[in-house]
Design an enzyme around this catalytic site. Structure first.
Site, PDB file in Angstrom:
ATOM      1  N   ASP A  14       2.629   3.399  -3.498  1.00  0.00           N
ATOM      2  CA  ASP A  14       2.998   4.238  -2.347  1.00  0.00           C
ATOM      3  C   ASP A  14       1.790   4.323  -1.435  1.00  0.00           C
ATOM      4  OD1 ASP A  14       4.321   5.995  -0.633  1.00  0.00           O
ATOM      5  OD2 ASP A  14       4.129   7.734  -1.951  1.00  0.00           O
ATOM      6  N   HIS A  15       2.036   4.531  -0.161  1.00  0.00           N
ATOM      7  CA  HIS A  15       0.944   4.772   0.778  1.00  0.00           C
ATOM      8  C   HIS A  15       0.488   6.219   0.651  1.00  0.00           C
ATOM      9  CE1 HIS A  15       2.832   1.348   3.260  1.00  0.00           C
ATOM     10  NE2 HIS A  15       1.728   0.891   2.705  1.00  0.00           N
ATOM     11  N   TYR A  27       6.042   8.716   1.500  1.00  0.00           N
ATOM     12  CA  TYR A  27       7.462   8.510   1.223  1.00  0.00           C
ATOM     13  C   TYR A  27       7.825   7.028   1.219  1.00  0.00           C
ATOM     14  CZ  TYR A  27       6.943  13.262   2.962  1.00  0.00           C
ATOM     15  OH  TYR A  27       6.492  14.540   3.195  1.00  0.00           O
ATOM     16  N   HIS A  28       6.909   6.192   0.723  1.00  0.00           N
ATOM     17  CA  HIS A  28       7.150   4.748   0.684  1.00  0.00           C
ATOM     18  C   HIS A  28       7.033   4.197  -0.736  1.00  0.00           C
ATOM     19  CE1 HIS A  28       5.425   4.700   5.075  1.00  0.00           C
ATOM     20  NE2 HIS A  28       6.658   5.200   5.024  1.00  0.00           N
ATOM     21  N   PRO A  29       7.645   4.826  -1.733  1.00  0.00           N
ATOM     22  CA  PRO A  29       7.498   4.320  -3.105  1.00  0.00           C
ATOM     23  C   PRO A  29       8.262   3.012  -3.308  1.00  0.00           C
ATOM     24  CG  PRO A  29       9.124   6.076  -3.056  1.00  0.00           C
ATOM     25  CD  PRO A  29       8.524   6.018  -1.673  1.00  0.00           C
TER      26      PRO A  29
END
Length: 503
Positions: free
Chosen positions: A252-253, A430-432
């Protein structure tokens, strides 16, 4: 829910019934914090509650899937047509964009003056102006295109599901908790679900498709006895099909926010959070015309820069918000209204895990993003914060700023202070992705055709299949994955039919 369809409504969806309420386990490299992780619990998934930023990453992301993980068929040239096919862009078309697809993509009609000032400040800092982050070059500063159409959010539910709702071969069920995939003789033959407290079984003639995201998909496989035997045993689940990579490789970021108090409260969209003549007027304008402040996605502008000048493509991304109260998990807020600039390293090296917690399908999985475990990630996070501060010091932006608010107000000047700051306030973007990784190695979960290794009739189609995180937001790449999967599913179905007819 009105806030789903109103572009500016996404902060209102960060809590409540439209998201799963997940949080991480205590983060070893995040000062022991549990980090809230918002994931959509609504038709359309994350695309129904996110900030609607439309970016794809760079060609090197997808080419790397092929060269580094054996994902044949997923090079930039090969997936490009699926990006184009999905897209209905209001301004851009060939060669990089589509204008006839289902997913609405558009420009801001009236960018906020603070967002415009940020774009100017980014140029004063030294970034070139970029009118298309998904075009020939990603590097630069500009306004984001967004997944909106005619002043409304365009989620996957709007773009794909809504037009298909009247089809006789489609049934949509909500408030259903899938408890496991049913496997018989090495083949997925259906699912078991809980509806209204009762168990129900659905059979599959061809395939079961799992699309529950980077947290839900590995959890469902694990509930079904598919995964790392040690992880399954810890949750009291017997191993039906050992597959060590399930739930591993989580990426994730890790975003870090810098908040700025403004010289005048009127400058910030925060003023519309309270009931006032301004917010009432804005609300009426949106309801009548789908325009005005509530047609803003809030995350209006941003850019891509270099933390390491030796990289071939940008390794830092920025999101500017003319508000200070839009993101859960941000640092303490200024006393007045404000603005936010967040940044993150786009190609993190840290890897985390998702593990099923128990046999109870209603129980949240154990999520460990393992943010900043790799020292290089920490250095790049620091570079992002440093550049954020420098951009906001430029003349076009400085005129609106009263004070910079770095966390709890402790000084952030030395390297140790920067390290403490990013570990104290780094949060999810919110980029998993990556927990059912595609590839041909022992650690991969699905093949390049997205079929679960070692089983028949089971395919995963969502962000969890990305072997490595792309250098951008993830909504557009996830829709690309679904577009490509649709072709592969049809190809396989036709191939099976042809073989049967040949017999």
């Amino acid at each position: 829910n009105l806030f789903i369809h109103m572009p500016a409504g996404f902060p209102k969806l960060s809590t409540g019934p439209h998201q799963w309420g997940y949080s991480s386990i205590p983060q070893k490299h995040g000062n022991g914090r549990r980090i809230p992780i918002r994931q959509g619990r609504v038709l359309g998934g994350g695309g129904s509650i996110n900030s609607q930023v439309f970016t794809r990453g760079v060609a090197e992301d997808y080419d790397g899937w092929v060269t580094d993980y054996g994902c044949e068929g997923w090079s930039a040239d090969e997936v490009g047509k699926y990006f184009i096919r999905s897209e209905s862009n209001s301004r851009l078309s060939a060669p990089h964009h589509g204008a006839q697809g289902p997913l609405g993509v558009s420009d801001l009609v009236h960018p906020h003056k603070l967002s415009a000032a940020f774009v100017l400040a980014g140029q004063e800092f030294g970034l070139p102006y970029n009118s298309d982050f998904n075009g020939a070059k990603q590097y630069g500063v500009g306004f984001y295109q967004t997944t909106t159409k005619n002043g409304r959010r365009c989620s996957a539910a709007d773009a794909y599901l809504k037009p298909a709702r009247k089809r006789r071969n489609l049934t949509v069920r909500t408030n259903v908790n899938v408890s496991k995939v049913i496997i018989k003789n090495g083949r997925a033959v259906g699912i078991q679900a809980l509806e209204g407290g009762s168990a129900r079984t659905y059979s599959a003639k061809r395939e079961v498709l799992v699309s529950s995201g980077a947290f839900g998909s590995p959890k469902l496989l694990q509930l079904s006895g598919i995964g790392n035997p040690a992880d399954l045993a810890a949750a009291g689940i017997g191993t039906l099909h050992p597959l060590p990579g399930v739930g591993k490789n989580l990426q994730d970021h890790c975003a870090v926010d810098v908040i700025f108090e403004l010289t005048d409260d009127y400058h910030s969209l925060d003023r519309l959070n309270r009931v006032s003549p301004a917010s009432i007027t804005a609300g009426l304008e949106y309801l009548a015309l789908h325009s005005g402040p509530f047609a803003s996605t809030v995350v209006e502008a941003g850019g891509f820069s270099y933390g390491n000048e030796d990289e071939k493509t940008p390794d830092l991304q920025f999101h500017f918000l003319p508000a200070a109260r839009a993101e859960e998990g941000c640092p303490p807020l200024p006393p007045g209204f404000g603005a936010t600039l967040n940044s993150y390293f786009v190609r993190p090296r840290s890897r985390g895990t998702v593990r099923v917690a128990s046999l109870d399908p209603a129980k949240a999985p154990l999520i460990d993003p393992n943010y900043l475990a790799d020292d290089y990630d920490t250095e790049m996070a620091i570079a992002g914060v440093q550049q954020s501060r420098q951009i906001m010091e430029q003349p076009s932006m400085a005129q609106f700023i009263r004070a910079e608010r770095m966390g709890d107000g402790s000084p952030v000047k030395t390297r140790d202070e920067y390290v403490n700051f990013v570990r104290s306030y780094g949060r999810t973007s919110y980029h998993p992705v990556g927990t059912c990784a595609m590839g041909t190695t022992e650690d991969s979960v699905v093949s390049p055709r997205l079929q679960v290794h070692g089983l028949e009739g089971l395919r995963v189609v969502d962000s969890s299949i990305m072997p490595r995180l792309v250098s951008s937001n993830t909504q557009a790449p996830t829709i690309m994955i679904a577009e490509k999967a649709a072709d592969m599913i049809l190809e396989d179905a036709l191939s099976t039919t042809s073989r049967v007819m040949a017999r």
